[in-house]
Design a protein around this motif. Sequence first.
Motif, PDB file in Angstrom:
ATOM      1  N   GLY A  53       0.817  -1.205   0.000  1.00  0.00           N
ATOM      2  CA  GLY A  53       0.000   0.000   0.000  1.00  0.00           C
ATOM      3  C   GLY A  53       0.850   1.253   0.000  1.00  0.00           C
ATOM      4  N   ALA A  54       1.947   1.241   0.770  1.00  0.00           N
ATOM      5  CA  ALA A  54       2.822   2.411   0.833  1.00  0.00           C
ATOM      6  C   ALA A  54       3.566   2.621  -0.482  1.00  0.00           C
ATOM      7  CB  ALA A  54       3.810   2.252   1.987  1.00  0.00           C
ATOM      8  N   VAL A  55       4.068   1.541  -1.077  1.00  0.00           N
ATOM      9  CA  VAL A  55       4.769   1.670  -2.359  1.00  0.00           C
ATOM     10  C   VAL A  55       3.825   2.233  -3.426  1.00  0.00           C
ATOM     11  CG1 VAL A  55       5.864   0.401  -4.248  1.00  0.00           C
ATOM     12  CG2 VAL A  55       6.472  -0.121  -1.874  1.00  0.00           C
ATOM     13  N   LEU A  56       2.601   1.732  -3.466  1.00  0.00           N
ATOM     14  CA  LEU A  56       1.662   2.211  -4.480  1.00  0.00           C
ATOM     15  C   LEU A  56       1.290   3.676  -4.254  1.00  0.00           C
ATOM     16  CD1 LEU A  56      -0.637  -0.893  -4.938  1.00  0.00           C
ATOM     17  CD2 LEU A  56       1.023   0.029  -6.577  1.00  0.00           C
ATOM     18  N   VAL A  68       1.084   1.866 -12.628  1.00  0.00           N
ATOM     19  CA  VAL A  68      -0.133   2.567 -12.207  1.00  0.00           C
ATOM     20  C   VAL A  68      -1.348   2.011 -12.945  1.00  0.00           C
ATOM     21  CG1 VAL A  68      -1.298   4.813 -12.224  1.00  0.00           C
ATOM     22  CG2 VAL A  68       1.087   4.639 -11.468  1.00  0.00           C
ATOM     23  N   ALA A  69      -1.193   1.689 -14.227  1.00  0.00           N
ATOM     24  CA  ALA A  69      -2.306   1.102 -14.981  1.00  0.00           C
ATOM     25  C   ALA A  69      -2.708  -0.243 -14.394  1.00  0.00           C
ATOM     26  CB  ALA A  69      -1.912   0.946 -16.454  1.00  0.00           C
ATOM     27  N   LEU A  70      -1.732  -1.065 -14.021  1.00  0.00           N
ATOM     28  CA  LEU A  70      -2.025  -2.357 -13.388  1.00  0.00           C
ATOM     29  C   LEU A  70      -2.774  -2.158 -12.081  1.00  0.00           C
ATOM     30  CD1 LEU A  70      -1.678  -5.444 -13.009  1.00  0.00           C
ATOM     31  CD2 LEU A  70       0.588  -4.941 -12.035  1.00  0.00           C
ATOM     32  N   LEU A  80      -3.840  -5.368  -5.913  1.00  0.00           N
ATOM     33  CA  LEU A  80      -2.553  -6.020  -5.746  1.00  0.00           C
ATOM     34  C   LEU A  80      -2.346  -6.291  -4.258  1.00  0.00           C
ATOM     35  CD1 LEU A  80      -0.443  -3.717  -8.090  1.00  0.00           C
ATOM     36  CD2 LEU A  80      -0.763  -6.186  -8.408  1.00  0.00           C
ATOM     37  N   GLY A  81      -1.453  -7.222  -3.966  1.00  0.00           N
ATOM     38  CA  GLY A  81      -1.129  -7.480  -2.559  1.00  0.00           C
ATOM     39  C   GLY A  81      -0.688  -6.200  -1.869  1.00  0.00           C
ATOM     40  N   GLN A  82      -1.169  -5.970  -0.670  1.00  0.00           N
ATOM     41  CA  GLN A  82      -0.880  -4.729   0.038  1.00  0.00           C
ATOM     42  C   GLN A  82       0.230  -4.869   1.072  1.00  0.00           C
ATOM     43  OE1 GLN A  82      -2.850  -1.487  -0.495  1.00  0.00           O
ATOM     44  NE2 GLN A  82      -2.715  -2.759  -2.314  1.00  0.00           N
TER      45      GLN A  82
END
Length: 251
Positions: free
Chosen positions: A74-77, A170-172, A178-180
Amino acid sequence: MTDLRFHPCIVIPVFNHEHAIGAVVQRLLAHGVPLILVDDGSAAAGARTLDALAATHPSQVTLLRHARNQGKGGAVLTGCRHAHAQGYSHALQIDADGQHETDDVPRFLTQARTTPAEVVVGYPVYDASVPAVRFYARYATHVWVWINTLSLQIRDSMCGFRVYPLAPLVALAQRGALGQRMNFDTDVLVRLYWDGLRMANLPTKVGYPSDGVSHFQLWRDNVLISRMHARLFFGMLWRAPRLLARHWRAR
């Protein structure tokens, strides 16, 4: 000449790493690349340390903050979405605990500049600090990744030192969950591979946390990782013809 395709930043997810993050930031600043720190709900001591770093280096360090912990993924995203919105083309992801070799940053960014459509993935060269059980347990995930991609192209999916091209990442993330948490690093690489991205694997020295802090929770994260492998396996099955065709074209 400026390469308009390549405008990188560094994204660092941080959760209660107040004893290590200052040294990590200082080493990274030497490379002249903007830093995006994502405070993933740190306690007061960690939050103060991050506030001080951002205040000391306002032109080089951006601080984002989660009100509550969302997990490494979550932080990386959060950091990567912000970077993409600010016009960066690539994000180098590195952990906050000091385990990664920051001197390798230029080598990873040079590879990303050379092959901007690929994900640059670190594979670890361990020192004596690695726990044996962690070292050998990684091979279960390696085998599942090779099965779920029908390829050996991802040498190590668990190392948190890599460079993403931001537009496909970002599109993915916009298309589905995705796993958080600790399942993120593997999940995102397999799904980017499914989307057609190639991987550039680079060796990098890895130690174990300089601050002695690990956020891997044995039961929770092993359950999440097991579920991830199962989802990816069933996702691979209907993609298998396309993955095999891609493999044979590459040969």
